[in-house]
Each structure stands twice: as structure tokens, then as C-alpha cells.
Scaffold this active site. Structure first.
Site, PDB file in Angstrom:
ATOM      1  N   ARG A 240       0.856  -1.185   0.000  1.00 23.93           N
ATOM      2  CA  ARG A 240       0.000   0.000   0.000  1.00 23.93           C
ATOM      3  C   ARG A 240       0.896   1.240   0.000  1.00 23.93           C
ATOM      4  NH1 ARG A 240      -3.399  -2.661  -1.677  1.00 23.93           N
ATOM      5  NH2 ARG A 240      -5.515  -3.032  -0.915  1.00 23.93           N
ATOM      6  N   GLU A 269      -3.359   7.446  -4.821  1.00 22.96           N
ATOM      7  CA  GLU A 269      -3.732   6.917  -6.147  1.00 22.96           C
ATOM      8  C   GLU A 269      -5.016   7.566  -6.634  1.00 22.96           C
ATOM      9  OE1 GLU A 269      -3.832   2.652  -5.962  1.00 22.96           O
ATOM     10  OE2 GLU A 269      -1.800   2.549  -5.180  1.00 22.96           O
ATOM     11  N   HIS A 287      -0.562   0.203  -9.842  1.00 25.82           N
ATOM     12  CA  HIS A 287      -1.211  -0.759  -8.941  1.00 25.82           C
ATOM     13  C   HIS A 287      -1.648  -2.020  -9.711  1.00 25.82           C
ATOM     14  CE1 HIS A 287      -3.646  -1.049  -4.927  1.00 25.82           C
ATOM     15  NE2 HIS A 287      -3.284  -2.247  -5.357  1.00 25.82           N
TER      16      HIS A 287
HETATM   17  C1  DGY Z   1      -5.582  -5.896  -3.045  1.00 29.01           C
HETATM   18  O1  DGY Z   1      -6.354  -6.815  -3.327  1.00 29.01           O
HETATM   19  O2  DGY Z   1      -5.528  -5.419  -1.931  1.00 29.01           O
HETATM   20  C2  DGY Z   1      -4.702  -5.421  -4.125  1.00 29.01           C
HETATM   21  O3  DGY Z   1      -4.024  -4.274  -3.767  1.00 29.01           O
HETATM   22  C3  DGY Z   1      -5.416  -5.259  -5.430  1.00 29.01           C
HETATM   23  O4  DGY Z   1      -4.434  -5.558  -6.387  1.00 29.01           O
END
Ligand code: DGY
Length: 331
Positions: A240, A269, A287
Site C-alpha cells: 500500500r 492513487e 497498482h
Molecule cells: C488488493 O487486493 O488489496 C490489491 O491491492 C489489489 O491488487
């Protein structure tokens, strides 16, 4: 239940998963190109029984209060920091996520970033496309070996473990740090060694982040942490964005305090930090961790199963706030 319960899906998902849902509930999908705006989301949830947001929609108390019929928030993603789970729990609303189905795809992507950042693949690609390549030279675009290096894994959950398995094929020494130490059996199986965060930062040739975003991990990798790393180190974040202080990362990359970075996730983002955009020694992705057709389909079907189970009064398979289910029987 068919044809009665309404599920709102905040974004298109792969066709097979949409079909799965459509055949089992009254499905409404936000089909816009842009991310769904707050106003549209608030209107859409008014008569929804089930909500399937993606990891980019902020599902807070305001959204929950705008949805009087809502009975489940089935996040399309393993991370659920976009959902105010406390507010959901206070309202008795189950929240679910999609673990496991995306572990391998995300680990593949993170390992791609390890290679891309270490071997300067982004720079090389831009160089060729710009028509600047005049021929092979022994000192051209020299990166650093990945094979045999020390990999520091921050967060030894499912994805961290999948990275450690990949690292074995590269003869890497794998150290890890986590709020909780893994069982000895797992450490042995993976060939990993637990160290403190300070020691991880100091020893890692490559640091790869696989921790959840929680208050304790916000900006965990900031200026002070980056100063403790080797000048030759590579930092990869496919977890993240806010776990890394992007301003501090850009400053460290610019000053040569670390060598390179691979960044799949961003603090705000879809905005990318303007200072990172100016740098050659960072590989920037939008991402893409779980972005394969197979994985995004599996995530959709799992989110659908979670959602439909809760709507049918059955305990959803991936409940993140089990306290809301206490007292509801065994279902
Ligand atoms: C998630 O599922 O948390 C991912 O970041 C999506 O790719």
C-alpha cells in the site's frame, strides 16, 4: 433470493465474475471510465442490499448511513484499508475481502519490480524507444545482481511467503521483519530468518514491502528508515502506498542515498508523486499487483461468494470482522 436482492458493484470486473453475480442477484454496475465519485456512490447504495467496492472506493460511515438496506460490504481486494471496518462493525455490517486468490500474481509482480528496478529495465526501455541506443557497450546501463543477494521482506504474510519461495530460485538470503514472528516450522520451510526492522534495513540489498496498511505501518519507510539502508539498496512497494513516505523516497533516490525503487502502489492513487515522476531510477506502475485475468476473475468470484453468502444469512468465507457474526448461529 434470485431477482430480489440488489448488489451494487463499484466497477466493471472480468466478464466471468460479472456473469456469476448477474445470475444470482439483481446486479447494478458502475460502468464509468473514471473512478466512481462520492455523489454517485451515495445515490447507488440507497437501495443496495450488498455492496462490492474495489480497493479505491472509500467506504466510510457516510456511505453506510446512506445505505439503509445494506447487509454486507464485500471488498474486491485483499487489502481493506479503504473500508472503515470499525464503523461497519458498529452497524453490525459484515466486511469481507479476497485473500489467497491473488497471492501468487502479486508476488510475481513484486518480483518483477525487484528485477526491473535492480536491472534498470524501465530506463533501458525508455532508452530504446527514444532511439538513443547506438550499440552494445560494456558500461551501458549497469544495474546490480539480484541472484545471491540479501532480500529483506517486510511483512511475512501470504504474499511475503510467496516472495520468499521465489527468492530461493535466485539463491537469495532472505531476512524478514514482521509485527509477529512466523512459526519456526514455516521459517525452516521457507529458509528465512527473523530480524528487527533496524537490522532488516541495514542488511537488505533489496527491501520488498508486503505489510498491511494500518496506523503502525503508515510511513514506516520514511526518511529515517531510508537513511539506515545501504546506498546500493533497492526498495520495492507492492503493498500500500502510504507505508512509504513518497517525498522521502524521492529525496533518497535523487540524492543517491539508495540506488533504485520499484513502486506499484502510491500514497494518493491515482496521483503519482511529481518528484518520483522526474527520476530515472524508479520503476512506476499503476497498482498492477493482482492484474491478471485469472486472478481478477477469481477475486470477483470470491467477492461474489462472500456477498451472496452474507445476503443468504450464511457466514461469508472471508469475514474480516467476525464479531458481527457472533450470535447469528452457525450458518
Ligand atoms: C488488493 O487486493 O488489496 C490489491 O491491492 C489489489 O491488487
Amino acid at each position: 433470493m434470485r431477482g430480489k436482492l440488489r448488489v451494487f458493484l463499484c466497477s466493471r470486473i472480468p466478464e466471468e465474475a460479472e456473469r456469476y453475480l448477474r445470475s444470482r442477484c439483481r446486479l447494478e454496475i458502475y460502468r464509468g471510465e473514471e473512478l466512481i465519485g462520492r455523489g454517485r456512490l451515495l445515490r447507488a447504495v440507497r437501495d443496495a442490499d450488498g455492496l462490492i467496492p474495489t480497493v479505491t472506493e472509500r467506504i466510510d460511515a457516510g456511505v453506510m448511513d446512506a445505505a439503509p438496506r445494506l447487509r454486507v460490504i464485500a471488498n474486491y481486494g485483499v487489502g481493506f484499508n479503504n473500508v472503515d471496518v470499525g464503523a461497519a462493525t458498529a452497524r453490525g455490517l459484515p466486511v469481507t475481502n479476497t485473500p489467497e486468490v491473488l497471492t501468487e500474481a502479486t508476488a510475481d509482480l513484486a518480483f518483477s519490480l525487484i528485477l526491473a528496478a535492480s536491472r534498470r529495465l524501465g530506463e533501458g526501455e525508455r532508452y530504446v524507444r527514444a532511439g538513443r541506443w547506438r550499440g552494445w557497450k560494456p558500461t551501458q546501463l549497469l544495474g546490480r545482481d539480484v541472484f545471491g543477494k540479501t532480500l529483506g521482506v517486510l511483512g511475512m504474510g501470504r504474499i511475503g511467503q510467496a516472495i520468499a519461495r521465489r527468492a530461493r530460485g535466485f539463491s537469495m538470503k532472505v531476512l524478514y521483519s514482521d509485527a509477529r514472528r512466523a512459526p519456526a516450522r514455516l521459517e525452516r520451510e521457507l529458509g528465512v530468518r527473523y530480524v528487527s526492522l533496524g537490522s532488516l534495513l541495514k542488511q537488505a540489498d533489496i527491501l520488498t514491502i508486503h505489510a498491511p496498511l494500518i496506523p503502525e505501518t503508515h510511513h514506516l519507510i520514511g526518511a529515517a528508515a531510508l537513511r539506515r539502508m545501504k546506498r546500493t539498496a533497492v526498495v520495492v512497494n507492492a503493498a500500500r502506498g502510504p507505508i512509504v513516505d513518497e517525498g522521502a523516497l524521492a529525496a533518497a533516490l535523487r540524492a543517491g542515498r539508495i540506488a533504485a525503487a520499484g513502486v506499484d502502489v502510491h500514497e494518493r492513487e491515482p496521483a503519482v508523486h511529481p518528484e518520483l515522476l522526474k527520476l530515472e531510477n524508479v520503476v512506476l506502475l499503476p497498482h498492477l499487483g493482482s492484474a491478471t485475468l485469472e486472478t481478477r476473475t477469481a477475486m470477483g468470484i470470491l467477492a461474489a461468494k462472500n456477498c451472496l453468502a452474507a445476503l443468504a444469512g450464511r457466514r461469508p468465507p472471508c469475514l474480516v470482522n467476525p464479531e458481527v457474526w457472533r450470535g447469528r448461529g452457525r450458518g
